[in-house]
Design an enzyme around this catalytic site. Structure first.
Site, PDB file in Angstrom:
ATOM      1  N   LYS A  61      39.981  30.152  26.793  1.00 15.06           N
ATOM      2  CA  LYS A  61      40.374  28.761  26.575  1.00 15.06           C
ATOM      3  C   LYS A  61      41.620  28.674  25.714  1.00 15.06           C
ATOM      4  O   LYS A  61      42.522  27.875  25.968  1.00 15.06           O
ATOM      5  CB  LYS A  61      39.225  27.998  25.924  1.00 15.06           C
ATOM      6  CG  LYS A  61      38.069  27.736  26.886  1.00 15.06           C
ATOM      7  CD  LYS A  61      36.902  27.101  26.158  1.00 15.06           C
ATOM      8  CE  LYS A  61      35.781  26.783  27.149  1.00 15.06           C
ATOM      9  NZ  LYS A  61      34.586  26.301  26.452  1.00 15.06           N
TER      10      LYS A  61
ATOM     11  N   VAL B  40      42.914  40.754  36.334  1.00 11.68           N
ATOM     12  CA  VAL B  40      42.938  41.353  35.007  1.00 11.68           C
ATOM     13  C   VAL B  40      42.746  42.868  35.067  1.00 11.68           C
ATOM     14  O   VAL B  40      42.721  43.534  34.037  1.00 11.68           O
ATOM     15  CB  VAL B  40      41.872  40.757  34.062  1.00 11.68           C
ATOM     16  CG1 VAL B  40      42.211  39.328  33.724  1.00 11.68           C
ATOM     17  CG2 VAL B  40      40.499  40.867  34.662  1.00 11.68           C
TER      18      VAL B  40
ATOM     19  N   SER C 115      30.386  22.238  27.123  1.00 14.74           N
ATOM     20  CA  SER C 115      31.475  22.393  26.157  1.00 14.74           C
ATOM     21  C   SER C 115      32.490  21.265  26.211  1.00 14.74           C
ATOM     22  O   SER C 115      33.398  21.196  25.404  1.00 14.74           O
ATOM     23  CB  SER C 115      32.170  23.739  26.347  1.00 14.74           C
ATOM     24  OG  SER C 115      32.921  23.712  27.519  1.00 14.74           O
TER      25      SER C 115
ATOM     26  N   PRO D 175      38.342  37.160  34.961  1.00 13.88           N
ATOM     27  CA  PRO D 175      39.066  36.403  35.981  1.00 13.88           C
ATOM     28  C   PRO D 175      39.858  37.330  36.912  1.00 13.88           C
ATOM     29  O   PRO D 175      40.012  38.513  36.615  1.00 13.88           O
ATOM     30  CB  PRO D 175      39.995  35.503  35.162  1.00 13.88           C
ATOM     31  CG  PRO D 175      39.958  35.992  33.775  1.00 13.88           C
ATOM     32  CD  PRO D 175      38.749  36.829  33.602  1.00 13.88           C
TER      33      PRO D 175
HETATM   34  N1  LIG Z   1      46.110  46.088  31.532  1.00 15.51           N
HETATM   35  C1  LIG Z   1      46.791  46.357  32.655  1.00 15.51           C
HETATM   36  N2  LIG Z   1      47.737  47.322  32.653  1.00 15.51           N
HETATM   37  C2  LIG Z   1      48.431  47.609  33.759  1.00 15.51           C
HETATM   38  N3  LIG Z   1      48.258  47.005  34.942  1.00 15.51           N
HETATM   39  C3  LIG Z   1      47.332  46.040  35.022  1.00 15.51           C
HETATM   40  C4  LIG Z   1      46.547  45.678  33.886  1.00 15.51           C
HETATM   41  N4  LIG Z   1      45.712  44.708  34.265  1.00 15.51           N
HETATM   42  C5  LIG Z   1      45.948  44.470  35.571  1.00 15.51           C
HETATM   43  N5  LIG Z   1      46.926  45.272  36.036  1.00 15.51           N
HETATM   44  C6  LIG Z   1      47.448  45.320  37.397  1.00 15.51           C
HETATM   45  O1  LIG Z   1      47.336  44.045  37.993  1.00 15.51           O
HETATM   46  C7  LIG Z   1      47.039  44.146  39.380  1.00 15.51           C
HETATM   47  C8  LIG Z   1      45.836  43.341  39.714  1.00 15.51           C
HETATM   48  O2  LIG Z   1      44.677  43.932  39.176  1.00 15.51           O
HETATM   49  P1  LIG Z   1      43.295  44.055  39.933  1.00 15.51           P
HETATM   50  O3  LIG Z   1      42.666  45.318  39.541  1.00 15.51           O
HETATM   51  O4  LIG Z   1      43.476  43.797  41.384  1.00 15.51           O
HETATM   52  O5  LIG Z   1      42.525  42.843  39.301  1.00 15.51           O
HETATM   53  P2  LIG Z   1      41.054  42.320  39.553  1.00 15.51           P
HETATM   54  O6  LIG Z   1      40.329  43.349  40.325  1.00 15.51           O
HETATM   55  O7  LIG Z   1      40.517  42.109  38.175  1.00 15.51           O
HETATM   56  O8  LIG Z   1      41.199  41.027  40.254  1.00 15.51           O
HETATM   57  C9  LIG Z   1      46.863  45.622  39.658  1.00 15.51           C
HETATM   58  O9  LIG Z   1      48.042  46.130  40.215  1.00 15.51           O
HETATM   59  C10 LIG Z   1      46.611  46.201  38.292  1.00 15.51           C
HETATM   60  O10 LIG Z   1      47.016  47.544  38.216  1.00 15.51           O
END
Ligand SMILES: Nc1ncnc2c1ncn2[C@@H]1O[C@H](COP(=O)(O)OP(=O)(O)O)[C@@H](O)[C@H]1O
Ligand SMILES: [Mg+2]
Length: 792
Positions: free
Chosen positions: A732, A370, A689, A367
């Site tokens: 979920k 993340v 589901s 999603p």
């Molecule tokens: N496990 C994590 N540890 C540290 N920062 C995270 C982590 N997961 C997400 N972030 C931070 O959340 C923000 C959004 O992440 P992003 O890479 O844009 O998500 P996606 O590309 O999956 O939509 C970024 O600033 C990212 O560094």
């Protein structure tokens, strides 16, 4: 070059008037029927263009300004005659609107209607009579002959179809306009063409211009011939250029553009290019030199040569692939994700051992928010490579990836080459974002193009339509991302190594906020951790009441907002450290956006709580069933997909066929129909589901016993009453927890998936693992089975 014929009005009635936005042009004049690409940057001009775009017919008045250095021309600074033009194509970038306009008909600028925010003027049509006479006929032929001669002199081995093209032009005046836009005349002369009030005047002017042009070209060609026989090529070129300059000086037309070609040639001489590329570039440079500098083709060729110069044909960064360092970098940027990081490191290890290995391409799936994109950046950092990103979301047109042939108006290289140009090296980490959102329609199949780009057997000679030269993509490290996999085309899926990121629990988010997000936001605001303390208690409220998401994107934004608000206080003179207390959040972030418990306060009979897996993680959804007395059918609403409809039918059939056993009066099925609705909007829902939730809703309806409001369920059902396993358990369960659910009912076969769910979430929830629908009913609708059996 394109032309389109357009016949100006010839009526004798009073000329039409319009009040239109005005777009002043520097250095060029738009002629009737002609196309002109424009970059609009001046604020007044942009406003005029926006106004025209907002109008139904997208028409404005285009008129040359008398002095090109004038940045805010008033009505008096413009020529009195301009042209009504239609906007044919438009692309916005940061400070510039790129336009393609086509001239319609000549107009006289009359009275000023407004000056702010853009110039608006009342204009009157200026039709030209389409007369014919022997005089005109003779002039027309003379112009055609002259034009042939000039074009031949300009490009002896030039395009053979030009005479044909000229012959096709529909009238003498239209021919004058076409030639006027090809010759690269200066503004005064072009404007004179526009102002020509009769066919005869236009032809006369053009005849003079062509005669002059022929003279210049003849002189040039004489020198070429002479030089060719006497001296070596290098010297000849040099001499030629010197002489050209001398002639131009003499005729009073030293052009800055010639110097421009010279500079470009110099840059090519210094650039490192493969032999094949250099040959092609030389050919284009020679062409450029011979083109009149204001011809549309001049800019097209020049832009092309710029791209060839800027592409990283041979420059690359050097990898430093030290695996323990790579781990350190991954850990530094991202919390936890241990399994994902391990897989990434394995992948890097393979590359390190054998850089030629045809390793599958990583695909990060999960999603939003993340960390897919930021993991990509980390991988680049860990390898010591540059990072670039190409978004594929909503991309339908194959040409977006592969470029348009240069013969198209406004052609550009495809996105992959654009990204490489930005990177400046030929071995960046290139993230192809949202491969699941690739479209496909009559404009071709971008997925097929993508396959070719990713295929190591083909991508060392990738051919972009615009560049039209092979470019080696084999050193690029591709990473793809997707929210879901169902929409990824199967041949593409085969090439991908899937890494799943499921979303974070509240506790994980807290850790990410504390260790990563806050520190980054502080740094951006120029503050230190000593100046602001945000205790866990406050962070938890931000997580729970201000955001609702599987990832941490909204959380990051909210924390950023909060820190900036406090940074302002420091800027205004606060010196004491600030601690953010839960009570301060109202002032810092506004009212809480979500109630503490998001689940419904009460469920009437016929409603059950389901759990769905969506692109944004997981979600709680409600299945509502109601009787349709004396309407014997099953009606389903709420944007349900086919599979979900089938689940509803299976639930209905199961209850019916087991009515006796369950103690429901079978006559009810025969008498009344049922309407099942799954609210929450325009979100399309599908998948098997929701079967158990549908069944629960129906059972609750028939027994009139409400389902538990704090129990949510997911699972597929069979007509025999079995509960089958489903996907997305972690998402979920996290969604259930976020919504405030206490009891989660899952298929027995999914019990093993719980190990992906963080310990603290598992501890807070009660799980029921069901093999049969009766177990679901027992856990979800207390007393229903009993009531059924008792013949309620
Ligand atoms: N496990 C994590 N540890 C540290 N920062 C995270 C982590 N997961 C997400 N972030 C931070 O959340 C923000 C959004 O992440 P992003 O890479 O844009 O998500 P996606 O590309 O999956 O939509 C970024 O600033 C990212 O560094
Ligand atoms: Mg992203």
């Amino acid at each position: 070059m394109s032309s389109q014929s357009h016949t100006p009005d010839t009526g004798t009635h009073t000329p039409a008037t319009w009040t239109l936005p005005v777009l002043p042009l520097k250095n060029t004049v738009l002629l009737p029927g002609m196309f002109l690409p424009l970059s609009v940057g001046r604020p007044g001009s942009r406003a005029a263009v926006e106004a025209a775009l907002a109008s139904e017919d997208k028409v404005l008045v285009v008129v040359a300004q008398r002095d090109a250095s004038d940045d805010q021309p008033a009505l008096a600074d413009l020529y009195a005659i301009g042209i009504r033009a239609v906007i044919k194509k438009m692309a916005r970038s940061e400070n510039v609107i790129e336009l393609l306009v086509q001239g319609v008909d000549r107009v006289m600028l009359q009275t000023l209607a407004q000056t702010e925010p853009y110039l608006k003027v009342q204009v009157q049509g200026l039709p030209v009579a389409q007369e014919t006479s022997p005089d005109i006929e003779a002039l027309h032929r003379a112009v055609i002959d002259q034009a042939h001669r000039v074009l031949q002199l300009a490009q002896p081995e030039g395009e053979a179809n030009i005479p044909q093209m000229l012959a096709q032009v529909s009238g003498p005046l239209q021919l004058v306009y076409l030639l006027g836009s090809m010759l690269g005349l200066d503004v005064t002369r072009e404007q004179a063409l526009l102002e020509a009030g009769s066919v005869q005047d236009g032809l006369r002017l053009m005849n003079d211009y062509l005669a002059h042009e022929a003279q210049v070209l003849e002189l040039r060609n004489q020198i070429t011939d002479k030089a060719r026989t006497e001296i070596g090529k290098e010297q000849r070129d040099y001499l030629l250029r010197q002489q050209m300059r001398a002639i131009q000086d003499e005729l009073g037309e030293t052009s800055p553009e010639k110097a421009d070609v010279e500079a470009l040639r110099q840059r090519f001489a210094e650039a490192k290019l493969p032999e094949e590329v250099r040959k092609e570039a030389d050919r284009e440079l020679r062409r450029l030199e011979r083109l009149p500098s204001a011809a549309p083709d001049y800019q097209v060729t020049r832009t092309y040569l710029e791209l060839v110069l800027e592409l990283p044909w041979q420059s690359a960064t050097e990898d430093h692939l030290d695996l323990s360092n790579a781990r350190a970098v991954l850990d530094e940027d991202h919390f936890d994700l241990t399994e994902i990081k391990d897989r990434i490191l394995e992948h890097l290890a393979v590359l390190k051992l054998n850089s030629k290995a045809k390793a599958p391409i990583l695909c990060l799936v999960g999603p939003p928010g993340v960390g897919k994109t930021s993991l990509g950046q980390s991988i680049a950092r860990a390898m010591g490579r540059k990072f670039e990103r190409v978004s594929l979301g909503g991309l339908h047109d194959e040409a977006e990836l592969r470029g348009h042939r240069r013969t198209y108006i406004g052609a550009m290289p495809g996105r992959v080459l654009q990204a490489l140009r930005r990177a400046g090296v030929n071995n960046p980490v290139l993230m192809l974002d949202e491969v699941d959102k690739l479209g496909r329609d009559y404009r071709g199949d971008p997925a097929a193009a993508l396959l070719e780009i990713l295929d190591p057997a083909q991508n060392n000679t990738f051919r972009d339509n615009y560049l039209d030269l092979p470019f080696d993509l084999s050193k690029v490290f591709f990473i793809t991302t997707a929210n879901v996999l169902d929409t990824v085309p199967p041949p593409l899926l085969d090439r991908l190594e899937i890494l799943r990121l499921a979303g974070y629990s509240e506790e994980e988010k807290l850790q990410i906020a504390r260790r990563y997000l806050l520190a980054r936001q502080l740094e951006q605001a120029g503050l230190t951790a000593e100046q602001i303390a945000v205790p866990d208690e406050a962070i938890r409220i931000v997580i729970g009441r201000y955001t609702r998401e599987a990832g941490v994107r909204q959380l990051e934004k909210a924390l950023g907002r909060l820190i900036r608000k406090i940074a302002v206080r420091f800027a205004q003179g606060t010196t004491e450290p600030v601690t953010v207390r839960p009570d301060d959040l109202l002032e810092l972030l506004g009212p809480q956006r979500l109630p503490p418990d998001r689940i419904r306060a009460e469920l009437p009979p016929g409603v059950a709580t389901g759990l769905a897996w969506t692109e944004s993680g997981g979600d709680v959804l409600y299945v509502e069933a109601t009787l349709l007395p004396s309407l014997r059918k099953l009606r389903l609403t709420g944007q349900l997909g086919d599979v979900m409809r089938e689940s509803a039918q299976a639930a209905q059939s199961y209850l019916w066929s087991h009515a006796e056993m369950l103690g429901i009066d079978p006559r009810r099925f025969r008498r009344d129909g049922v309407h099942i609705h799954v609210p929450a909007g325009a979100v399309p829902k599908d998948g098997p589901s929701a079967g158990v939730a549908m069944l629960t809703a129906l059972a609750s309806l028939y027994t009139s016993i409400p389902a538990r409001r704090d129990a949510a369920m997911t699972g597929e059902i069979t007509l025999a009453g079995l509960v089958l396993p489903i996907g997305g358990v972690k998402e979920k369960v996290l969604a259930a927890r976020r919504a405030g659910i206490r009891r989660v009912i899952l298929p027995k076969d999914n019990e093993k998936d719980l190990r992906d769910v963080p310990e603290e979430v598992r501890r807070e929830l009660e799980f029921v693992f069901a093999e049969r629908v009766e177990e679901v009913l027992e856990a979800a609708v207390p007393g229903a089975l009993h009531a059924m059996a008792a013949g309620h």
